[in-house]
Design a protein around this motif. Sequence first.
Motif, PDB file in Angstrom:
ATOM      1  N   ASP A   1       0.851  -1.197   0.000  1.00  0.00           N
ATOM      2  CA  ASP A   1       0.000   0.000   0.000  1.00  0.00           C
ATOM      3  C   ASP A   1       0.883   1.241   0.000  1.00  0.00           C
ATOM      4  OD1 ASP A   1      -1.897   1.947   0.300  1.00  0.00           O
ATOM      5  OD2 ASP A   1      -2.926   0.996   1.983  1.00  0.00           O
ATOM      6  N   LEU A   2       0.821   2.012  -1.080  1.00  0.00           N
ATOM      7  CA  LEU A   2       1.640   3.226  -1.235  1.00  0.00           C
ATOM      8  C   LEU A   2       0.809   4.498  -1.084  1.00  0.00           C
ATOM      9  CD1 LEU A   2       3.737   2.170  -4.378  1.00  0.00           C
ATOM     10  CD2 LEU A   2       4.384   1.969  -1.974  1.00  0.00           C
ATOM     11  N   SER A   3      -0.433   4.357  -0.614  1.00  0.00           N
ATOM     12  CA  SER A   3      -1.352   5.501  -0.609  1.00  0.00           C
ATOM     13  C   SER A   3      -0.803   6.699   0.156  1.00  0.00           C
ATOM     14  CB  SER A   3      -2.695   5.076  -0.008  1.00  0.00           C
ATOM     15  OG  SER A   3      -3.232   3.978  -0.711  1.00  0.00           O
ATOM     16  N   HIS A   4      -0.185   6.453   1.301  1.00  0.00           N
ATOM     17  CA  HIS A   4       0.342   7.544   2.117  1.00  0.00           C
ATOM     18  C   HIS A   4       1.717   8.012   1.629  1.00  0.00           C
ATOM     19  CE1 HIS A   4      -2.684   7.476   5.382  1.00  0.00           C
ATOM     20  NE2 HIS A   4      -2.827   6.226   5.005  1.00  0.00           N
ATOM     21  N   ALA A   5       2.316   7.242   0.714  1.00  0.00           N
ATOM     22  CA  ALA A   5       3.681   7.530   0.292  1.00  0.00           C
ATOM     23  C   ALA A   5       3.767   8.204  -1.071  1.00  0.00           C
ATOM     24  CB  ALA A   5       4.498   6.231   0.258  1.00  0.00           C
ATOM     25  N   ARG A   6       2.636   8.419  -1.719  1.00  0.00           N
ATOM     26  CA  ARG A   6       2.623   9.027  -3.045  1.00  0.00           C
ATOM     27  C   ARG A   6       1.677  10.215  -3.090  1.00  0.00           C
ATOM     28  NH1 ARG A   6       6.191   6.081  -2.964  1.00  0.00           N
ATOM     29  NH2 ARG A   6       6.855   4.483  -4.463  1.00  0.00           N
ATOM     30  N   VAL A   7       2.044  11.188  -3.916  1.00  0.00           N
ATOM     31  CA  VAL A   7       1.194  12.339  -4.219  1.00  0.00           C
ATOM     32  C   VAL A   7       0.955  12.316  -5.722  1.00  0.00           C
ATOM     33  CG1 VAL A   7       1.086  14.864  -4.327  1.00  0.00           C
ATOM     34  CG2 VAL A   7       1.983  13.727  -2.286  1.00  0.00           C
ATOM     35  N   CYS A   8      -0.279  12.593  -6.124  1.00  0.00           N
ATOM     36  CA  CYS A   8      -0.605  12.613  -7.544  1.00  0.00           C
ATOM     37  C   CYS A   8      -0.973  14.033  -7.963  1.00  0.00           C
ATOM     38  CB  CYS A   8      -1.759  11.660  -7.843  1.00  0.00           C
ATOM     39  SG  CYS A   8      -2.237  11.654  -9.595  1.00  0.00           S
TER      40      CYS A   8
ATOM     41  N   HIS B   1      14.376  16.364 -11.587  1.00  0.00           N
ATOM     42  CA  HIS B   1      15.239  15.656 -10.630  1.00  0.00           C
ATOM     43  C   HIS B   1      14.449  14.865  -9.581  1.00  0.00           C
ATOM     44  CE1 HIS B   1      18.467  17.913 -12.474  1.00  0.00           C
ATOM     45  NE2 HIS B   1      17.873  19.054 -12.154  1.00  0.00           N
ATOM     46  N   SER B   2      13.196  14.581  -9.835  1.00  0.00           N
ATOM     47  CA  SER B   2      12.395  13.741  -8.947  1.00  0.00           C
ATOM     48  C   SER B   2      11.960  12.495  -9.708  1.00  0.00           C
ATOM     49  CB  SER B   2      11.143  14.485  -8.463  1.00  0.00           C
ATOM     50  OG  SER B   2      11.487  15.632  -7.721  1.00  0.00           O
ATOM     51  N   ALA B   3      12.046  11.335  -9.070  1.00  0.00           N
ATOM     52  CA  ALA B   3      11.577  10.102  -9.690  1.00  0.00           C
ATOM     53  C   ALA B   3      10.053  10.115  -9.706  1.00  0.00           C
ATOM     54  CB  ALA B   3      12.088   8.895  -8.918  1.00  0.00           C
ATOM     55  N   VAL B   4       9.458   9.897 -10.881  1.00  0.00           N
ATOM     56  CA  VAL B   4       8.006   9.978 -11.022  1.00  0.00           C
ATOM     57  C   VAL B   4       7.498   8.852 -11.919  1.00  0.00           C
ATOM     58  CG1 VAL B   4       7.947  12.497 -10.716  1.00  0.00           C
ATOM     59  CG2 VAL B   4       8.142  11.523 -13.024  1.00  0.00           C
ATOM     60  N   LEU B   5       6.205   8.633 -11.829  1.00  0.00           N
ATOM     61  CA  LEU B   5       5.466   7.791 -12.759  1.00  0.00           C
ATOM     62  C   LEU B   5       4.454   8.705 -13.430  1.00  0.00           C
ATOM     63  CD1 LEU B   5       4.436   5.104 -13.986  1.00  0.00           C
ATOM     64  CD2 LEU B   5       3.054   4.806 -11.910  1.00  0.00           C
TER      65      LEU B   5
ATOM     66  N   PRO C   1      -3.522  17.682 -23.823  1.00  0.00           N
ATOM     67  CA  PRO C   1      -3.141  16.476 -23.084  1.00  0.00           C
ATOM     68  C   PRO C   1      -3.477  16.601 -21.581  1.00  0.00           C
ATOM     69  CG  PRO C   1      -1.218  17.848 -23.392  1.00  0.00           C
ATOM     70  CD  PRO C   1      -2.366  18.574 -24.045  1.00  0.00           C
ATOM     71  N   VAL C   2      -3.675  15.434 -20.949  1.00  0.00           N
ATOM     72  CA  VAL C   2      -3.872  15.361 -19.505  1.00  0.00           C
ATOM     73  C   VAL C   2      -2.940  14.286 -18.974  1.00  0.00           C
ATOM     74  CG1 VAL C   2      -5.465  14.866 -17.629  1.00  0.00           C
ATOM     75  CG2 VAL C   2      -6.286  16.064 -19.662  1.00  0.00           C
ATOM     76  N   TYR C   3      -2.129  14.660 -17.961  1.00  0.00           N
ATOM     77  CA  TYR C   3      -1.189  13.727 -17.360  1.00  0.00           C
ATOM     78  C   TYR C   3      -1.424  13.653 -15.852  1.00  0.00           C
ATOM     79  CZ  TYR C   3       1.407  14.784 -21.673  1.00  0.00           C
ATOM     80  OH  TYR C   3       1.776  14.981 -22.980  1.00  0.00           O
ATOM     81  N   ASP C   4      -1.348  12.441 -15.306  1.00  0.00           N
ATOM     82  CA  ASP C   4      -1.285  12.259 -13.864  1.00  0.00           C
ATOM     83  C   ASP C   4       0.150  11.902 -13.505  1.00  0.00           C
ATOM     84  OD1 ASP C   4      -3.923  12.811 -13.385  1.00  0.00           O
ATOM     85  OD2 ASP C   4      -4.567  10.721 -13.271  1.00  0.00           O
ATOM     86  N   ILE C   5       0.718  12.639 -12.562  1.00  0.00           N
ATOM     87  CA  ILE C   5       2.123  12.471 -12.190  1.00  0.00           C
ATOM     88  C   ILE C   5       2.194  12.000 -10.743  1.00  0.00           C
ATOM     89  CG2 ILE C   5       4.372  13.601 -12.000  1.00  0.00           C
ATOM     90  CD1 ILE C   5       3.247  15.756 -13.944  1.00  0.00           C
ATOM     91  N   TYR C   6       2.735  10.797 -10.536  1.00  0.00           N
ATOM     92  CA  TYR C   6       2.857  10.226  -9.191  1.00  0.00           C
ATOM     93  C   TYR C   6       4.294  10.418  -8.717  1.00  0.00           C
ATOM     94  CZ  TYR C   6      -1.588   8.057 -10.314  1.00  0.00           C
ATOM     95  OH  TYR C   6      -2.903   7.850 -10.667  1.00  0.00           O
ATOM     96  N   VAL C   7       4.435  11.011  -7.536  1.00  0.00           N
ATOM     97  CA  VAL C   7       5.758  11.315  -6.996  1.00  0.00           C
ATOM     98  C   VAL C   7       5.806  10.909  -5.529  1.00  0.00           C
ATOM     99  CG1 VAL C   7       5.093  13.685  -6.378  1.00  0.00           C
ATOM    100  CG2 VAL C   7       7.506  13.143  -6.766  1.00  0.00           C
ATOM    101  N   HIS C   8       6.988  10.561  -5.043  1.00  0.00           N
ATOM    102  CA  HIS C   8       7.153  10.248  -3.629  1.00  0.00           C
ATOM    103  C   HIS C   8       6.747  11.466  -2.794  1.00  0.00           C
ATOM    104  CE1 HIS C   8       9.497   6.431  -3.959  1.00  0.00           C
ATOM    105  NE2 HIS C   8       9.667   6.898  -5.177  1.00  0.00           N
ATOM    106  N   ARG C   9       6.089  11.217  -1.694  1.00  0.00           N
ATOM    107  CA  ARG C   9       5.570  12.288  -0.846  1.00  0.00           C
ATOM    108  C   ARG C   9       6.656  13.290  -0.461  1.00  0.00           C
ATOM    109  NH1 ARG C   9       1.186  13.000   2.728  1.00  0.00           N
ATOM    110  NH2 ARG C   9       1.698  14.401   4.444  1.00  0.00           N
ATOM    111  N   SER C  10       7.858  12.804  -0.164  1.00  0.00           N
ATOM    112  CA  SER C  10       8.919  13.696   0.307  1.00  0.00           C
ATOM    113  C   SER C  10       9.422  14.642  -0.790  1.00  0.00           C
ATOM    114  CB  SER C  10      10.088  12.884   0.869  1.00  0.00           C
ATOM    115  OG  SER C  10      10.560  11.950  -0.081  1.00  0.00           O
TER     116      SER C  10
END
Length: 202
Positions: free
Chosen positions: A116-123, A160-164, A172-181
């Motif tokens: 579960d990454l819900s608390h660890a990712r921001v979209c 410089h941030s690892a993202v999905l 275009p529409v993009y959703d960008i998932y990044v580590h919370r920190s």
Amino acid sequence: MADPASAVRRSALSNVRVPGDFGATPFNGPGIHLAERAPLSVVQVETGAERTGELIEATGTTLGITPSQVPNAATGTGRPRILGTGTGRWIVVEPESRDLAGILRAALPESTAVTDLSHARVCLRLSGREARTLLAKGCSIDLHPDAFRPETSRMTSLFHSAVLIDCRSAGPVYDIYVHRSYAVHLFEMLLDGALEFGCRVA
């Protein structure tokens, strides 16, 4: 001691995400729209290459949509949506309304790792006529519409941030998932890069 079940998730961007229009004021409106998608359930599922068939079948039975075996492919409308991130590994995302991780743990083969990454990712949702140009400022993947099409996701580095990055539509529409920190850093870099086009923060 506080009951963990009663805890309210606080956005990593709560102190920096101020709604409004920023930067240039083009006659045809802001070229960038930037918003946070929250709250979301974000769950990673992973298994060995020899067990992917079992995982895919069980996921389809449980969620009603089947993960794609094509690299970097996305399936589903968002309730849920499944993003391929590597061989035998997917991210399952949906608006938070149920214990998605618990449902997947109960339904998928024991060989599956469910995290579960819900608390660890921001979209962050990035859209607007200049969205592709803004992404090109900060990452090196091919963003041409023929190369990065809807129903495609990419793991990459953005400012410089690892993202999905999930291409949701040709808008275009993009959703960008990044580590919370790294969420504040990425939000501020995107906003700064968007000022020349005008940016509406929702």
